[in-house]
Design an enzyme around this catalytic site. Structure first.
Site, PDB file in Angstrom:
ATOM      1  N   HIS A   1       0.768  -1.071  -0.032  1.00 44.13           N
ATOM      2  CA  HIS A   1       0.160  -0.070   0.022  1.00 44.13           C
ATOM      3  C   HIS A   1       0.677   1.377  -0.150  1.00 44.13           C
ATOM      4  CE1 HIS A   1       0.866  -0.228   4.267  1.00 44.13           C
ATOM      5  NE2 HIS A   1       0.641   0.934   4.425  1.00 44.13           N
ATOM      6  N   ASP A   2       1.981   1.374   0.568  1.00 42.52           N
ATOM      7  CA  ASP A   2       2.894   2.296   0.677  1.00 42.52           C
ATOM      8  C   ASP A   2       4.119   2.228  -0.111  1.00 42.52           C
ATOM      9  OD1 ASP A   2       1.429   4.174   2.324  1.00 42.52           O
ATOM     10  OD2 ASP A   2       2.362   3.429   4.188  1.00 42.52           O
TER      11      ASP A   2
ATOM     12  N   LYS B   1       5.805   5.538  -1.562  1.00 38.57           N
ATOM     13  CA  LYS B   1       6.767   6.179  -0.712  1.00 38.57           C
ATOM     14  C   LYS B   1       8.072   6.189  -1.308  1.00 38.57           C
ATOM     15  CE  LYS B   1       3.954   6.914   3.494  1.00 38.57           C
ATOM     16  NZ  LYS B   1       3.809   6.096   4.847  1.00 38.57           N
TER      17      LYS B   1
ATOM     18  N   HIS C   1       1.601   9.774  -2.735  1.00 38.80           N
ATOM     19  CA  HIS C   1       2.076   8.497  -2.578  1.00 38.80           C
ATOM     20  C   HIS C   1       1.144   7.206  -3.021  1.00 38.80           C
ATOM     21  CE1 HIS C   1       0.697   8.210   1.410  1.00 38.80           C
ATOM     22  NE2 HIS C   1       0.621   6.647   1.401  1.00 38.80           N
TER      23      HIS C   1
ATOM     24  N   HIS D   1      -6.260   4.198   0.050  1.00 44.69           N
ATOM     25  CA  HIS D   1      -5.968   3.937   1.531  1.00 44.69           C
ATOM     26  C   HIS D   1      -6.024   5.146   2.232  1.00 44.69           C
ATOM     27  CE1 HIS D   1      -1.693   4.051   0.698  1.00 44.69           C
ATOM     28  NE2 HIS D   1      -1.692   4.407   1.900  1.00 44.69           N
ATOM     29  N   HIS D   2      -5.969   6.186   1.676  1.00 47.91           N
ATOM     30  CA  HIS D   2      -6.056   7.504   2.376  1.00 47.91           C
ATOM     31  C   HIS D   2      -7.256   8.283   2.458  1.00 47.91           C
ATOM     32  CE1 HIS D   2      -2.296   7.355   4.509  1.00 47.91           C
ATOM     33  NE2 HIS D   2      -1.590   7.052   3.474  1.00 47.91           N
TER      34      HIS D   2
ATOM     35  N   ASP E   1      -3.923   0.089   9.576  1.00 50.39           N
ATOM     36  CA  ASP E   1      -2.472   0.824   9.287  1.00 50.39           C
ATOM     37  C   ASP E   1      -2.374   2.066  10.536  1.00 50.39           C
ATOM     38  OD1 ASP E   1      -0.351   1.666   8.071  1.00 50.39           O
ATOM     39  OD2 ASP E   1      -1.516   3.070   6.469  1.00 50.39           O
TER      40      ASP E   1
HETATM   41 FE   LIG Z   1      -0.077   5.590   2.950  1.00 49.86          FE
END
Ligand SMILES: [Fe+2]
Length: 329
Positions: A183-184, A187, A212, A236-237, A265
């Protein structure tokens, strides 16, 4: 799952025979009859292979091939250009347009099927290799930042237990595990001095961090095996009240797996030390989650279920599954 082939053909003599022949070999065959529908269907279906006959009314097949390959999402899809021609210049044009192969002389169906099988085998191999690289990249990003160390593995445990409580099928749980790992991944594009900054981010830094999810989606988008987790990575944000990013989705517009992942998370982020604050206790972290649900940011029913799991090791009985008591103790 059977491989999907997009047959772009409208006027070739054997158009029907191609379709039925491929179907008789257990391929899922879709068709497009002009350039616009070919572009649209290729993007929507993300087939394993495109067979593009040079017989379209509105566009030259070389141009169409170039336009298809110009989209990042189609990058890994092999396209075969089929045009009865013995002109070597056409082979060069096909290669330049991004075609995996150019079939210039008339190709029998029997011969075509063995070439189709080889292309599909090669695509499957490349996809698996690329998936391994992407998963390794996600792991290496995490390993580089000691504050995140072990985050993905904990996240998987939390998210999967919440998923089990919701009675998600095993296929969805497997996608959830992959999404937790990836998911990240976007980044990778965020400089360390921003990621590890021990104070509040300024507006410019915040904007960089907020990119990201979209960058992560574009890293994973070309891989068929990761297609199902793209919405989780991208969303996811988001927040239930529409104040999240990148698309400002609201409520159930946000995919369920993204809502599950964000609860897990945030919880894990709160209970671990960060450069800008010490770790919270589990109870304080749950109180923060509940507060964020009351603000309209998180899915309140998921936060409630997650809190019950964390506080009491409480699960909702699901047939055929063993629940682990006090999993988070
Ligand atoms: Fe994230």
């Amino acid at each position: 799952m059977n491989s999907a082939i997009l047959l772009v053909d409208v006027a070739s003599a054997g158009s029907d025979s191609w379709k039925s022949f491929l179907q008789s070999h257990s391929y899922e065959v879709f068709t497009a009859e002009d350039g616009e529908s070919a572009l649209r269907e290729c993007l929507r279906l993300q087939p394993d292979l495109v067979l593009l006959h040079d017989s379209l009314p509105d566009i030259d097949s070389f141009d169409l091939c170039r336009r298809m390959k110009g989209n990042l999402l189609n990058e890994q899809i092999p396209i075969v250009l089929i045009k009865p021609s013995s002109d070597p210049a056409d082979v060069a044009r096909g290669r330049k347009a991004g075609a995996a192969e150019f079939w210039g002389t008339s190709t029998s169906l029997g011969e075509a099927i063995s070439r189709v099988e080889s292309l599909l085998r090669l695509k499957g191999y490349i996809d698996e290799q690329a998936r391994s690289v992407v998963l390794s990249l996600a792991r290496s990003i995490e390993a580089k930042h000691s504050v995140m160390n072990g985050h993905s593995d904990r996240l998987i445990k939390y998210a999967v237990q919440l998923g089990i409580t919701l009675d998600l099928p095993e296929d969805d749980l497997q996608e959830l595990r992959i999404a937790c790992l990836l998911h990240d991944i976007g980044k990778v594009a965020v400089p360390d001095e921003i990621l590890l900054k021990p104070g509040a981010l300024n507006a410019e830094e915040t904007e960089i961090v907020r990119q990201h999810p979209v960058i992560g989606e574009s890293i994973c988008a070309p891989l068929k095996s990761l297609r199902h987790v793209l919405p989780v990575i991208r969303h996811h944000h988001e927040r239930i009240d529409g104040s999240g990013y990148p698309d400002g989705l609201r409520g159930n517009e946000i995919p369920l797996m993204a809502r599950i992942l964000q609860v897990a998370d945030i919880y894990d982020a709160l209970i671990t030390d960060r450069p800008y604050r010490d770790a919270l206790s589990s109870e304080d972290a749950l109180e923060t989650l509940n507060k964020e649900a009351r603000y309209g940011w998180l899915d309140a029913s998921l936060v409630w279920k997650f809190s019950r799991i964390c506080r009491y090791g409480e699960y909702f009985p699901v047939k055929g599954r063993t629940m682990l008591a006090s999993y988070y103790a």
